[in-house]
Design an enzyme around this catalytic site. Structure first.
Site, short mmCIF file in Angstrom:
data_model
loop_
_atom_site.label_atom_id
_atom_site.label_comp_id
_atom_site.label_asym_id
_atom_site.label_seq_id
_atom_site.Cartn_x
_atom_site.Cartn_y
_atom_site.Cartn_z
N ARG A 16 16.60 15.40 -28.22
CA ARG A 16 16.42 14.23 -29.07
C ARG A 16 17.25 14.31 -30.35
O ARG A 16 17.42 13.32 -31.04
CB ARG A 16 14.93 14.06 -29.41
CG ARG A 16 14.12 13.42 -28.29
CD ARG A 16 12.68 13.24 -28.68
NE ARG A 16 11.94 14.48 -28.59
CZ ARG A 16 10.68 14.63 -29.00
NH1 ARG A 16 10.03 13.62 -29.54
NH2 ARG A 16 10.06 15.79 -28.86
N ASP A 103 11.08 25.23 -35.10
CA ASP A 103 11.49 23.95 -35.70
C ASP A 103 10.47 23.45 -36.72
O ASP A 103 10.37 22.26 -36.98
CB ASP A 103 11.71 22.89 -34.62
CG ASP A 103 10.45 22.59 -33.82
OD1 ASP A 103 9.39 23.19 -34.09
OD2 ASP A 103 10.51 21.74 -32.89
N GLY A 140 -1.01 17.11 -30.43
CA GLY A 140 -2.19 17.54 -29.72
C GLY A 140 -3.41 17.43 -30.61
O GLY A 140 -3.33 17.67 -31.82
N ASN A 170 -3.26 19.62 -33.86
CA ASN A 170 -2.78 20.99 -33.68
C ASN A 170 -1.39 21.10 -34.29
O ASN A 170 -0.47 20.37 -33.91
CB ASN A 170 -2.75 21.31 -32.18
CG ASN A 170 -2.08 22.63 -31.89
OD1 ASN A 170 -2.06 23.52 -32.72
ND2 ASN A 170 -1.55 22.76 -30.68
N ASN A 228 12.11 17.24 -34.43
CA ASN A 228 12.58 16.97 -33.07
C ASN A 228 13.75 15.99 -33.02
O ASN A 228 14.37 15.84 -31.98
CB ASN A 228 11.44 16.43 -32.22
CG ASN A 228 10.39 17.49 -31.94
OD1 ASN A 228 10.72 18.61 -31.55
ND2 ASN A 228 9.13 17.16 -32.17
N ARG A 333 38.92 26.45 -56.21
CA ARG A 333 38.87 26.86 -54.81
C ARG A 333 38.50 28.34 -54.68
O ARG A 333 38.45 29.07 -55.67
CB ARG A 333 40.21 26.54 -54.15
CG ARG A 333 40.46 25.03 -54.01
CD ARG A 333 41.89 24.72 -53.63
NE ARG A 333 42.27 25.38 -52.40
CZ ARG A 333 43.54 25.42 -51.95
NH1 ARG A 333 44.51 24.83 -52.65
NH2 ARG A 333 43.83 26.05 -50.83
N ASN A 377 48.11 29.25 -72.62
CA ASN A 377 48.05 27.78 -72.56
C ASN A 377 48.95 27.30 -71.43
O ASN A 377 50.16 27.57 -71.42
CB ASN A 377 48.53 27.16 -73.88
CG ASN A 377 48.42 25.64 -73.84
OD1 ASN A 377 47.37 25.07 -74.09
ND2 ASN A 377 49.52 24.98 -73.50
N ASN A 386 53.72 28.80 -55.44
CA ASN A 386 53.30 30.05 -54.81
C ASN A 386 53.72 30.19 -53.35
O ASN A 386 53.62 31.27 -52.79
CB ASN A 386 51.79 30.19 -54.90
CG ASN A 386 51.05 29.02 -54.25
OD1 ASN A 386 51.51 27.89 -54.28
ND2 ASN A 386 49.88 29.29 -53.69
N ARG A 440 66.44 24.14 -67.74
CA ARG A 440 66.53 22.71 -67.43
C ARG A 440 67.94 22.23 -67.77
O ARG A 440 68.66 22.86 -68.55
CB ARG A 440 65.49 21.92 -68.23
CG ARG A 440 65.69 21.99 -69.74
CD ARG A 440 64.52 21.41 -70.50
NE ARG A 440 64.75 21.43 -71.93
CZ ARG A 440 63.80 21.45 -72.85
NH1 ARG A 440 62.53 21.49 -72.48
NH2 ARG A 440 64.08 21.44 -74.14
#
Length: 457
Positions: A16, A103, A140, A170, A228, A333, A377, A386, A440
């Site tokens: 189920r 369960d 039950g 039960n 269930n 991460r 900084n 990387n 640069r």
């Protein structure tokens, strides 16, 4: 104290649930249902836990590891048949055996302990955990005689109209005298509408022999919930989350909106920490005192020290120091260590790196496979380059380095202590201590060139 054993019924496929995942491994607040059951039983000082497995047996073994021994139910022929599979392991033992379904993650160790205590103090051969259900459909029913003693249990599908009106149900959890249990199981038949061997039939067998059978009624019907399907799974999650959140609040943690705060079972949080709405804290996370988490923050398997603030960010499998500020919209991460008093600002991503005390990456940076010293900084738009297409390489930035905006640090490379990286530089060679690195193109201004371009249009 007599010997104590536990049998966990976890062999059902759970059709189920409509899932490829074995039913008892569906998580509730970050932990598989069956592991909640095992962990609660482990608090009761039992001699042995035996888990009855069938479908997906190896996966269950992997999750529970050394917490339990295992027996296989090759064919799912009912709960009595499942318990019989434990006969070789427990059948000749003296003591008390707790039988519980894998369960039912909401049954607490306190309720189990009270059930066992009543069973042992009364000298009963069997004791049933029961509850009063407002809507007993599917459960039950407990059938008592005129004196109020337990006579038998009738399954819902086999009950007549009068029996269906009974509200004492039960819960599917029992205590038995161990030797008596396995003797009675030999006499259980499958003469019922399902053609299965029902464990509750043991109760009728014992009462027919005038053996003492008692019932322990829990005041909390929610504990008896068996999962269930996905609807019940969601309900179990809601109930357990409420318990967890209330526990943290009683221990001095402020949850601004508990209904919209999601904290796993094994999370630890220090007092005076404030959790804002929409936050999900999972795994083995430990959060210190005086922190602020959220809103809308995800933290998994992290260690976070005192007085740290993490706002609208995601942090995984990392260690975060004290007085750190992270976010909003940062992504930390796995395998990252951020030292005390550091600042990680908006749209900064860090992966598998060490980030030193008092260092800052305030916005729009990627730091991967790096070792960052203290008081560094990292300017806006700067990245550690990387990956060369085949391998990852280390970028090492020593103490008190200033990295200007939009800089590319092409690893492997070392930026030594106190040096400056000019904005817009692409650094491919090591930078010496206290140096200024400029990498640069030189600016060239061509006067009146724009007018020339415009005149041709």
């Amino acid at each position: 104290m007599s010997n104590r054993f536990a049998v966990i019924l976890a062999a059902g496929q759970g059709t189920r649930m409509k899932s490829n995942l074995y039913k008892v491994l569906h998580p509730v607040c970050g932990k598989p249902m069956v592991e909640h059951v095992v962990d609660n039983i482990s608090k009761l000082q039992v001699n042995e836990i035996v888990t009855v497995v069938g479908f997906g047996a190896e996966i269950v073994r992997q999750h529970l590891g050394g917490k339990s021994s295992f027996v296989i139910q090759e064919e799912q022929l009912g709960t009595a048949h499942a318990v019989m599979q434990a006969k070789e392991a427990l059948g000749d033992q003296k003591g008390t055996t707790l039988v519980i379904c894998g369960d039912t993650p909401l049954i607490t160790s306190e309720t189990m302990s009270a059930l066992i205590k009543q069973h042992e103090e009364t000298g009963a051969k069997a004791t049933i955990l029961t509850a009063i259900a407002e809507n007993p459909n599917g459960y039950g029913r407990i059938i008592r005689n005129s004196d109020g003693a337990v006579e038998r249990i009738i399954e819902h599908k086999d009950a007549n109209e009068e029996e269906l009106c009974i509200h004492e149900i039960n819960a599917g959890t029992y205590c038995f005298d161990n030797e008596t249990l396995f003797e009675a199981l030999e006499n259980v038949t499958n003469e019922n509408t399902q053609g299965e061997y029902y464990l509750p039939d043991v109760i009728a067998i014992l009462t027919a022999k005038n053996e003492l059978v008692t019932a322990f009624q829990t005041d909390d019907f929610e504990e008896t919930l068996g999962v269930n399907d996905r609807v019940a799974l969601s309900e179990a999650e809601r109930i357990m989350r409420k318990r967890i959140n209330e526990g943290h609040m009683r221990n001095g943690v402020t949850l601004i909106d508990p209904a919209n705060t999601y904290i796993d079972q094994d999370v630890m949080i220090g007092q005076d920490t404030v959790i804002f709405p929409g936050s999900c804290i999972s795994g083995k996370t430990m959060i210190g005192e005086g922190c602020e988490i959220g809103p809308n923050t995800e933290i998994s398997n992290c260690e976070i020290s005192h007085n740290t603030k993490i706002c609208q960010s995601a942090v995984y499998d990392s260690v975060i120091g004290a007085n750190v500020k992270i976010g909003p919209f940062a992504h930390i991460r796995p395998e990252t260590t951020i030292d005390d008093e550091a600042k990680i600002g908006n749209f900064v991503e860090i992966k598998k790196s060490k980030f030193g005390k008092g260092s800052k990456a305030s916005h729009l940076s990627y730091i991967g496979d790096a070792d960052i010293g203290k008081d560094v900084n990292i300017g806006c738009g700067s990245i550690t380059v990387n990956y060369d297409g085949q391998n990852k390489h280390l970028t090492k930035i020593e103490d008190s380095v200033f990295v200007g905006c939009n800089s590319n640090l092409v690893a492997p490379v070392t930026i030594q202590k106190g040096s400056y990286i000019a904005a817009g530089s692409t650094i491919t060679d090591d930078v010496p201590k206290d140096a200024l690195a400029i990498a640069r193109a030189r600016q060239v201004n061509k006067e009146n060139y724009a007018k020339k371009l415009n005149s041709t249009n």
